[in-house]
Design an enzyme around this catalytic site. Structure first.
Site, mmCIF file in Angstrom:
data_model
loop_
_atom_site.group_PDB
_atom_site.id
_atom_site.type_symbol
_atom_site.label_atom_id
_atom_site.label_comp_id
_atom_site.label_asym_id
_atom_site.label_seq_id
_atom_site.Cartn_x
_atom_site.Cartn_y
_atom_site.Cartn_z
ATOM 1 N N TYR A 136 14.360 -42.160 12.179
ATOM 2 C CA TYR A 136 13.613 -42.533 10.898
ATOM 3 C C TYR A 136 13.864 -44.149 10.882
ATOM 4 O O TYR A 136 15.179 -44.595 10.688
ATOM 5 C CB TYR A 136 13.953 -41.889 9.810
ATOM 6 C CG TYR A 136 13.331 -42.074 8.629
ATOM 7 C CD1 TYR A 136 12.164 -42.992 8.403
ATOM 8 C CD2 TYR A 136 13.687 -41.558 7.258
ATOM 9 C CE1 TYR A 136 11.453 -43.144 7.298
ATOM 10 C CE2 TYR A 136 12.878 -41.918 6.104
ATOM 11 C CZ TYR A 136 11.991 -42.643 6.005
ATOM 12 O OH TYR A 136 11.429 -43.060 4.903
ATOM 13 N N LYS A 164 10.258 -41.503 13.497
ATOM 14 C CA LYS A 164 9.088 -42.079 12.312
ATOM 15 C C LYS A 164 9.178 -43.206 11.942
ATOM 16 O O LYS A 164 10.392 -43.818 11.812
ATOM 17 C CB LYS A 164 9.236 -41.021 11.218
ATOM 18 C CG LYS A 164 8.555 -41.522 9.890
ATOM 19 C CD LYS A 164 9.020 -40.989 8.349
ATOM 20 C CE LYS A 164 8.414 -41.416 7.619
ATOM 21 N NZ LYS A 164 8.888 -41.393 6.085
#
Length: 295
Positions: A136, A164
């Site tokens: 992330y 992400k």
């Protein structure tokens, strides 16, 4: 690793009561509301889930409620990131025990590590669990940029399955896709204005905060893209903008929480020190919600 995150994963809000306790009823309601809108998975305890404000006990409670309520209908990915490798491993093992399907692990923050340190951090964590791990990346909040070369190195780890990217920079997403194209690796948009562009560039989907309020519209971007209906996908992408325009009116996720509360699910206030929306900001959000209600 068989699991590859694809499609739309709402970046779930964490509903609270007026007393700042986790609102179990509203959390179950939100979970079902999203699954009923045909999302492809759930993403809990990210930035919009206010992960950085909850203690370990609260994080486990949130994860457990969502996992039990979902009952295997869609994959549940939970945030177990933190600053120390040891702390992340401990929480990740607990999440695995609760039945999470995958882990989202934010880069360390506050004191940015070197690329080598970040790579070692992720490899050590991935080796400590059998769950799929999603990297992330949100440099505006962490002060740390994960280089594409580092991501390419991590993509070779069996259970590191994707990233992400919430940098807001499309060129970052492109670089991640380019550097990992020979691996079984998912690149997901973490910025809701870039969902369609990410899919068109070879990404696999998005973790989308706007899906808390407008899951059907967000899911339709993916579906239209899959069906080759580009113009409809573009229109659906544009349709998210009025909601996105209100995000900056207050501390994240105060504006989104108010919007979701007014529109559909009583998610309650943000966690202190973030305060509830008031004054002009509240009026802006009310106007925006009325716009969607009228459609």
């Amino acid at each position: 690793m068989g699991f590859l995150p694809k499609g739309i994963y709402p970046a779930m809000l964490t509903p609270l009561t007026k007393d700042q306790d986790i609102n179990e009823t509203a959390l179950k309601q939100l979970t079902n509301h999203l699954i009923d809108a045909n999302v492809h998975g759930l993403f809990a305890l990210g930035t919009n889930g206010e992960f950085h404000l909850f203690n370990k006990e609260d994080k486990l409670k949130v994860a457990e409620i969502i996992i039990q309520e979902t009952a295997g209908r869609v994959p549940v990915m939970v945030g177990s990131g933190g600053n120390s490798t040891e702390e992340v491993i401990e929480l990740s093992k607990e999440m695995e025990r609760l039945g999470a399907d995958a882990l989202s692990i934010i880069t360390p923050f506050f004191i940015p590590p070197t690329q080598e340190e970040a790579a070692a951090h992720y490899k050590t964590i991935a080796a400590s669990v059998s769950l799929p791990v999603l990297l992330y990346h949100i440099p505006s909040k962490t002060g740390f940029h994960l280089e594409a070369e580092t991501v390419a190195e991590l993509a070779k780890v069996d259970n590191i399955v994707g990233i992400k990217d919430s940098s807001g920079k499309f060129e970052n997403i492109q670089q991640y896709i380019e550097h990992t194209k020979n691996e079984d690796f998912a690149v997901l948009a973490g910025t809701d204005s870039l969902i369609l562009k990410t899919l068109q560039a070879g990404g696999t989907g998005a973790v989308a905060a706007t899906a808390n309020m407008l899951p059907e519209i967000v899911v339709s971007i993916y579906q239209y893209w899959l069906d080759g209906e580009t113009e409809k996908a573009k229109a659906a992408q544009r349709e998210l903008q009025p909601l996105r325009d209100t995000f900056g009116l207050a501390t994240i996720p105060a504006a989104l929480k108010k919007a979701v509360e007014l529109y559909r699910v009583p998610v309650g206030p943000p966690k202190a020190p973030a305060g509830e929306l008031m004054g002009d900001a509240l009026r802006e959000v009310e106007k925006m919600v009325a716009y969607y209600q009228s459609k």
